[in-house]
Design a protein around this motif. Sequence first.
Motif, short mmCIF file in Angstrom:
data_model
loop_
_atom_site.label_atom_id
_atom_site.label_comp_id
_atom_site.label_asym_id
_atom_site.label_seq_id
_atom_site.Cartn_x
_atom_site.Cartn_y
_atom_site.Cartn_z
N GLN A 220 113.63 10.13 110.28
CA GLN A 220 113.92 9.55 108.97
C GLN A 220 113.14 8.26 108.71
N PRO A 221 113.04 7.34 109.67
CA PRO A 221 112.18 6.17 109.40
C PRO A 221 110.73 6.56 109.13
N LEU B 190 110.61 7.86 105.59
CA LEU B 190 110.68 6.75 104.64
C LEU B 190 109.38 5.95 104.62
N LEU B 191 108.77 5.78 105.77
CA LEU B 191 107.47 5.10 105.83
C LEU B 191 106.42 5.90 105.06
#
Length: 181
Positions: free
Chosen positions: A136-137, A140-141
Amino acid sequence: MSTRRPAAGAGARAVPDRGGLVPLPVVRGATALIAVLLGTLVWNGSVWVVLPVVVAAGAAFIASIGVVAVSLLLLVVAYAVNMPSGSPWLPVFVAGLHAVFLLYLLLLPLPLRGWISGAALRAIAWSFLRLQAVAQPVALLALLVDDSGSSVVAVLAGVGALAAWVLWLVGRPARGAPDRE
């Protein structure tokens, strides 16, 4: 010697207690449903949505690495081709794709019918959460960096990773099989 049959309810039960167990067809159906929803998302109402829907259902109910790989590839490639760069659906798609991937891994060696323990499903859920803690990070990045270009590099990396996984699965010895020496 008595020929009388025991009264109903006496002795061992015909069906053992299934507390804490989940029927495998329910898990298979949930897996197919998630894959179908992802396919519907990425095919944007096209008539071609029938293809990933049929393959996803087949992958959930047929123990075949090939069908699973085709199902995952149909989802990933369709996302790359049909979804605009920077789509806010990316985190949802990543989570759904990983859920389908882990459930396919779980279901491949299991029989079509049967039961699975809640503890096994919780272990899969923890694997999913650990995977999402990294994925998920990154998703999002990717949304923040959004270069408004094509996502061909990401798709090629994903396809390469999936191909490596399939080759690893095919090349490893089966459990309980004698070593090849």
